[in-house]
Design an enzyme around this catalytic site. Structure first.
Site, PDB file in Angstrom:
ATOM      1  N   LYS A  51     -15.000   7.044   8.430  1.00  0.00           N
ATOM      2  CA  LYS A  51     -15.276   6.552   9.775  1.00  0.00           C
ATOM      3  C   LYS A  51     -16.705   6.819  10.231  1.00  0.00           C
ATOM      4  O   LYS A  51     -17.154   6.238  11.214  1.00  0.00           O
ATOM      5  CB  LYS A  51     -14.270   7.143  10.757  1.00  0.00           C
ATOM      6  CG  LYS A  51     -12.852   6.625  10.535  1.00  0.00           C
ATOM      7  CD  LYS A  51     -12.716   5.181  10.982  1.00  0.00           C
ATOM      8  CE  LYS A  51     -11.290   4.678  10.835  1.00  0.00           C
ATOM      9  NZ  LYS A  51     -11.085   3.365  11.426  1.00  0.00           N
ATOM     10  N   SER A 285      -3.610   9.731   3.951  1.00  0.00           N
ATOM     11  CA  SER A 285      -3.772   8.285   3.753  1.00  0.00           C
ATOM     12  C   SER A 285      -4.457   7.985   2.418  1.00  0.00           C
ATOM     13  O   SER A 285      -4.273   6.898   1.864  1.00  0.00           O
ATOM     14  CB  SER A 285      -4.545   7.660   4.914  1.00  0.00           C
ATOM     15  OG  SER A 285      -5.888   8.069   4.888  1.00  0.00           O
TER      16      SER A 285
HETATM   17  C1  LIG Z   1      -7.485   9.220   7.587  1.00  0.00           C
HETATM   18  C2  LIG Z   1      -7.478   7.752   7.897  1.00  0.00           C
HETATM   19  N1  LIG Z   1      -6.973   6.918   6.990  1.00  0.00           N
HETATM   20  C3  LIG Z   1      -6.908   5.587   7.229  1.00  0.00           C
HETATM   21  C4  LIG Z   1      -7.342   5.051   8.420  1.00  0.00           C
HETATM   22  C5  LIG Z   1      -7.228   3.575   8.652  1.00  0.00           C
HETATM   23  O1  LIG Z   1      -8.462   2.917   8.519  1.00  0.00           O
HETATM   24  P1  LIG Z   1      -8.796   1.626   9.328  1.00  0.00           P
HETATM   25  O2  LIG Z   1      -8.855   1.989  10.770  1.00  0.00           O
HETATM   26  O3  LIG Z   1     -10.123   1.172   8.817  1.00  0.00           O
HETATM   27  O4  LIG Z   1      -7.702   0.620   9.077  1.00  0.00           O
HETATM   28  C6  LIG Z   1      -7.894   5.900   9.386  1.00  0.00           C
HETATM   29  C7  LIG Z   1      -8.337   5.366  10.676  1.00  0.00           C
HETATM   30  O5  LIG Z   1      -8.559   6.110  11.625  1.00  0.00           O
HETATM   31  C8  LIG Z   1      -7.962   7.288   9.125  1.00  0.00           C
HETATM   32  O6  LIG Z   1      -8.471   8.140  10.026  1.00  0.00           O
END
Ligand SMILES: Cc1ncc(COP(=O)(O)O)c(C=O)c1O
Length: 324
Positions: A51, A285
């Protein structure tokens, strides 16, 4: 004269350290399977997540077109990672930053943002929600608060769910880096979706390079709303996404080749295997994305090269039972 790489160059601020993360083949985890998984180590960004990229892109585009004025306050809703990225960018550039976050997200995130100079506003979860399991309903409460605070402070809203600049961080940088690092040889990309900014930006760049690169959306098994399935349990463990929201403007339908589902158990197992077998200490994630890529190698993408983002660091989950 010696050829300098980026790492050999003195940079003006930590913002120059955002991006250009390594791409690693997960050859231990895929032992016994045909095909390859290539993992982009996004946890090596200064804020320990992907991010940072969108934070920098959103702020610099808003500065360039005058939406953000010198010294103006910046406000954003965050599960912690965008807030950390914005805290870093705002600290360096001199903007006050207010992060609005659900109490359901892990405490490490709030502490880190505060350390970086942000004001952190924590919002109670819905009575039926559990800590560590932020639902779409919880997020709606955070959104309400973010809108109110942005209005009160006449702030710039770094709206990661809606600003195209959010996706452009990945379109202009993450995906082209991957294509360069993999020598253009990738067959598929799968990504766990929160705002859809990473999926939207990367899938657009991959399809532009080669329309045959397959792009899959990854969701929690019991909250696969984008795949058109009924949400049987919105309270899953995979922080950062899976909010059961259908209105994600950063995702263009024509970029989606399919949907994959990952359970909490699979996500945790693969996240732990990443640490033990590959020495990669990443978050829920990230394990989710790798679990989905393993599913693809076992089914429709046998013998193919699949690329995933390892979105944030395992350090952000030390207070959870991911690491016991
Ligand atoms: C740890 C983590 N994984 C995945 C995501 C998802 O990514 P995106 O917002 O680009 O779909 C986020 C989004 O905040 C995240 O913080």
């Amino acid at each position: 004269m010696m050829n300098k790489t980026r790492q050999d160059t003195l940079i003006e601020s930590v913002l120059g350290a955002i991006g250009n993360t390594p791409l690693v083949e997960l050859s231990r985890l895929t032992r016994g399977l045909e095909g390859r998984i290539l993992a982009k180590l996004e946890y090596l960004n200064p804020g320990f997540s992907k991010k940072d990229r969108i934070a920098l892109q959103m702020i610099e585009e808003a500065e360039a077109d005058g939406r953000l004025k010198p010294g103006q306050t910046v406000v954003e809703l965050t599960s912690g990672n965008t807030g950390t990225g914005l805290s870093i960018v705002c600290a360096v550039k001199g903007y006050p930053f207010v992060a609005v976050m659900s109490k359901g997200n892990s405490t490490e995130r709030a502490r880190m943002m505060k350390a970086l100079g942000a004001e952190v506003v924590l919002i109670d979860q819905l009575p039926e929600s559990k800590p560590g399991q932020v639902s779409g309903g919880d997020l709606a409460l955070v959104e309400e608060a973010a809108q109110r605070i942005a209005k009160e402070r006449e702030a710039f809203r770094a709206d990661q769910f809606h600003l195209e600049s959010s996706s452009r961080g990945h379109y202009l940088h993450t995906a082209p880096e991957i294509l360069r690092q993999a020598d253009g040889k990738i067959d598929a990309f799968c990504d766990f979706v929160g705002t859809g900014s990473s999926f939207g930006g990367c899938a657009a760049a991959f399809k532009e390079y080669d329309p045959n690169i397959l792009c899959y959306i990854v969701e929690p098994a019991e909250a696969s709303i984008l795949a058109g399935k009924p949400v049987t349990n919105p309270n899953h463990r995979i922080q950062g996404g899976g909010y059961s929201m259908t209105d994600l403007p950063l995702i263009k339908k024509e970029l989606i080749d399919g949907y994959l589902q990952v359970t909490d158990e699979e996500a945790m197992e693969v996240t732990r295997r990443l640490a033990k077998e590959e020495g990669i200490f990443a978050g829920f994630s990230s394990g989710t994305n790798v679990a989905a890529a393993i599913q693809l190698l076992k089914t429709t993408c046998k013998d193919k090269t699949i690329v995933v983002l390892l979105s944030d660091s395992g350090l952000k989950y030390l207070s959870t039972d991911l690491w016991l």
